[in-house]
Every structure is written in structure tokens, then in C-alpha cells.
Design a protein around this motif. Sequence first.
Motif, PDB file in Angstrom:
ATOM      1  N   ALA A 162       0.840  -1.205   0.000  1.00 21.28           N
ATOM      2  CA  ALA A 162       0.000   0.000   0.000  1.00 21.28           C
ATOM      3  C   ALA A 162       0.872   1.252   0.000  1.00 21.28           C
ATOM      4  O   ALA A 162       0.580   2.234  -0.712  1.00 21.28           O
ATOM      5  CB  ALA A 162      -0.921  -0.003   1.218  1.00 21.28           C
ATOM      6  N   ALA A 163       1.951   1.216   0.775  1.00 19.82           N
ATOM      7  CA  ALA A 163       2.870   2.353   0.817  1.00 19.82           C
ATOM      8  C   ALA A 163       3.540   2.563  -0.537  1.00 19.82           C
ATOM      9  O   ALA A 163       3.794   3.707  -0.949  1.00 19.82           O
ATOM     10  CB  ALA A 163       3.919   2.126   1.908  1.00 19.82           C
ATOM     11  N   ASP A 220      -8.985  -7.756   1.324  1.00 19.17           N
ATOM     12  CA  ASP A 220      -9.533  -7.220   2.573  1.00 19.17           C
ATOM     13  C   ASP A 220      -8.484  -6.425   3.351  1.00 19.17           C
ATOM     14  O   ASP A 220      -8.779  -5.338   3.884  1.00 19.17           O
ATOM     15  CB  ASP A 220     -10.073  -8.360   3.442  1.00 19.17           C
ATOM     16  N   VAL A 221      -7.266  -6.978   3.415  1.00 24.27           N
ATOM     17  CA  VAL A 221      -6.210  -6.328   4.194  1.00 24.27           C
ATOM     18  C   VAL A 221      -5.729  -5.054   3.507  1.00 24.27           C
ATOM     19  O   VAL A 221      -5.610  -3.990   4.139  1.00 24.27           O
ATOM     20  CB  VAL A 221      -5.031  -7.294   4.432  1.00 24.27           C
ATOM     21  N   ILE A 222      -5.442  -5.118   2.207  1.00 23.83           N
ATOM     22  CA  ILE A 222      -4.874  -3.943   1.544  1.00 23.83           C
ATOM     23  C   ILE A 222      -5.913  -2.827   1.398  1.00 23.83           C
ATOM     24  O   ILE A 222      -5.560  -1.638   1.379  1.00 23.83           O
ATOM     25  CB  ILE A 222      -4.242  -4.294   0.193  1.00 23.83           C
ATOM     26  N   LYS A 274      -6.487   3.883   4.928  1.00 29.69           N
ATOM     27  CA  LYS A 274      -5.733   4.674   5.903  1.00 29.69           C
ATOM     28  C   LYS A 274      -4.968   5.804   5.218  1.00 29.69           C
ATOM     29  O   LYS A 274      -4.674   6.835   5.839  1.00 29.69           O
ATOM     30  CB  LYS A 274      -4.746   3.782   6.660  1.00 29.69           C
ATOM     31  N   LEU A 275      -4.654   5.582   3.946  1.00 31.85           N
ATOM     32  CA  LEU A 275      -3.914   6.577   3.163  1.00 31.85           C
ATOM     33  C   LEU A 275      -4.865   7.453   2.345  1.00 31.85           C
ATOM     34  O   LEU A 275      -4.435   8.159   1.434  1.00 31.85           O
ATOM     35  CB  LEU A 275      -2.908   5.868   2.249  1.00 31.85           C
ATOM     36  N   ASN A 276      -6.145   7.399   2.678  1.00 27.20           N
ATOM     37  CA  ASN A 276      -7.178   8.258   2.089  1.00 27.20           C
ATOM     38  C   ASN A 276      -7.531   7.931   0.635  1.00 27.20           C
ATOM     39  O   ASN A 276      -7.995   8.807  -0.098  1.00 27.20           O
ATOM     40  CB  ASN A 276      -6.798   9.742   2.218  1.00 27.20           C
ATOM     41  N   TYR A 277      -7.320   6.709   0.218  1.00 24.70           N
ATOM     42  CA  TYR A 277      -7.787   6.286  -1.103  1.00 24.70           C
ATOM     43  C   TYR A 277      -9.217   5.736  -0.986  1.00 24.70           C
ATOM     44  O   TYR A 277      -9.588   5.144   0.037  1.00 24.70           O
ATOM     45  CB  TYR A 277      -6.880   5.200  -1.678  1.00 24.70           C
ATOM     46  N   PRO A 310      -3.599  -8.559  -6.478  1.00 26.56           N
ATOM     47  CA  PRO A 310      -2.825  -9.303  -5.477  1.00 26.56           C
ATOM     48  C   PRO A 310      -2.142 -10.520  -6.092  1.00 26.56           C
ATOM     49  O   PRO A 310      -2.226 -10.758  -7.302  1.00 26.56           O
ATOM     50  CB  PRO A 310      -3.911  -9.729  -4.476  1.00 26.56           C
ATOM     51  N   THR A 311      -1.501 -11.297  -5.254  1.00 27.25           N
ATOM     52  CA  THR A 311      -0.973 -12.591  -5.684  1.00 27.25           C
ATOM     53  C   THR A 311      -2.171 -13.488  -5.968  1.00 27.25           C
ATOM     54  O   THR A 311      -2.827 -13.973  -5.052  1.00 27.25           O
ATOM     55  CB  THR A 311      -0.094 -13.199  -4.582  1.00 27.25           C
TER      56      THR A 311
END
Length: 367
Positions: A195-196, A224-226, A232-235, A265-266
Amino acid sequence: CINAQTHERVKSKKYYIFQEEIIMKKMKKFLSLSVAAVLALSMTACGSKAGDTQNADATEKSSSNATEKSSSNAKYTVGICQLVQHEALDAATKGFKDYLTEKLGDDVVFDEQNAQGDSATCATIVNSFVSKNEDLILANATAPLQSAAAATTDIPILGTSVTDYATALDISDWSGTTGRNISGTSDLAPLSEQAAMLNELFPDAKNVGLLYCSAEANSQYQIDVIKEELEKLNYTCTAYSFVDSNDIASVVQSAVNDNDVLYVPTDNTAASNTEVINNIAGEAGVPIIAGEAGICKGCGVATLSISYYDLGYQTGKMAYEILVNGADPSTMEVEFAPAVTKQYNPDICEKLGITVPDDYKALDMSE
């Protein structure tokens, strides 16, 4: 006189007729006995032939089995079920086999089979491994792992290229070990770092489409996780799922219509259809962050990548401990890739006019 002579002739004729009847009866009896003897001999001969054939078949079968068993003096047989042929899974299988071959040489043989992306075929393959009583089963990807888990509780099972074992095996109280005849390695690169990476390359983007196959439990887990990490990064994140390769084109088209960036994802189905994804996303000018290097080579601009060869190699080490040293897979912690690397696709980055920071490594597009 005439009557006397006639009487004698009649009497004589009856006698000869009587004698002929006796002879005929004897001949019939003789013929019947002869035919019976011939039939008996014939049946005996046939029986001998059938018996000989059965004995020959049994001998041949026994000889064949003996040849099969003696064709290799291997101490260990390992069944490998790989979900589908693509770069990442191929590399994991190779790494696994390389380590065991380096350590065991001719003492190990591999029964390697590919399910061609079909979960039902995975079940057929692992059931054949169980019937052969293989010493260990390698399940390369989530579907083979689930099939193997359903097929046996006795034969040791190692997974590789599996993202999350708790999700794959439906374990609610995950502690790092499965508590049963299963362990292995995970191909999960840190999703927070992925995500970063997306934020580093596309800080001005607003909408991110999350593209994945809904039939793959581990893909759902990653999404779900990403999603949480990106929010959190406002996307603003929207998930777009396809069931299989048949509907992937229409789903990708919807995703590129509504988003600035895509994340894949993978995902094994996506990995097998990168050309389709790239044709649509590339034409629309929408960049893709990929969960692994194989997908990135096909349709992505960048990835936080692991080495699937190293992952398979590491799984081979675990297999050696089980086969040779008697390690118990139920107490072996699931292991992760030793390192992750920021990588980029120079071809797609150039086409989309994207410049990456200096700490990104170019993917080798020739591999």
C-alpha cells in the motif's frame, strides 16, 4: 421246399440285419466315446491355455510391478501438485526440487503433476498420491493445499505459494502452526508495504480498483487487508472480482473505467491472464501495482516482490527435516520469504511515462 428255402432266407436276412444293428450300436458308442475324449482333451487344452494366459498375465503384472519398484532405488517419493503453470509457481516447484535433489540425490523421486487451474483436478491428483502412499505431498498454491488437507491426515503436507494458511484451512485461532499434518511457506509480501508503494508512486490518485478472483480464498484475504491499508492513506477503494478467465475482460474494463490505479494481489487466475489485463488497462493508460513479479511482468508497473524460487527452496529445507530427521509438520511454523524487493516493469513504465525512485530494481523481462 420253396417255403422252407424262403424261410431260411428270411431268417438269414433277419440275422444279418440284427448283426448290422449290433455293429452300428457299437460304432455309435465308439464314436460317442471318441468325441467325448476329444472334447475333454480340447477343454483341458483350453483350460490350460486360459490358465497359462492368466498365469502369464499375473507373471507379467508381477514382473511389471517389480520393474516399477526396482526402476528406482529411491528412499523417498514426493508427490507435487501444482495448481497451474505460470512463472511464480514454476519457480517455487523448481526451488523445492533443487534443494531436495542437492541433499538427497537419487534417494528422492518426484511425482509432479499440474492441475491446469482446476480445483477438481487437484483433488484427483492428491488422492492418487494418497493411494500411492507417497512419503510427502507438496501443495503448490491454495487449491492443492485444500485438496491435500481433505485427502489425508497422515501423509505430511507442505504448502508453498500459499498466502494465508489460516484462511486456506479455515483456522480461526491461528498461532503460526496448523496443529495437524500440514506446514509450509507463505508468499505473502507485507501488504502495508505494498500500500505504501502505491502511495509512493501515485500520491495524487483518488480511486483504486482492487482486481481479484473471487474463487481464490487467499486473494480475498489480500484484498480485505490492503483495502484497509489503502483507506488509511485516504484512497477510495472498490473491489472488482471475476470468477474465472471467462469474465475477466469485462471485469477489468469496468475497473479501468472508474479508477486511477489498479491493484492485483498474488492471484493465480490473474497471473494466467496478464495479457488480457494488460491489453485493457494499458490501452486505457491505467497503471497496476502487482502482488508478485510474474503478474508485474505481464501487466504491472511495480511490485514488492519475493523470490518464488527461494520460497520453494526454503520449503525443500522443511521437507528434508520431515523426511530425514522426522520433524513433525504439526509443530513446524509456517515460514515466510526471507526478503522482499521493490521492482518495476521498465517496458510498461516507459509506455505510461512513469519514473520510479532509484531504489527500485528493474525486472528481468527476458526470464
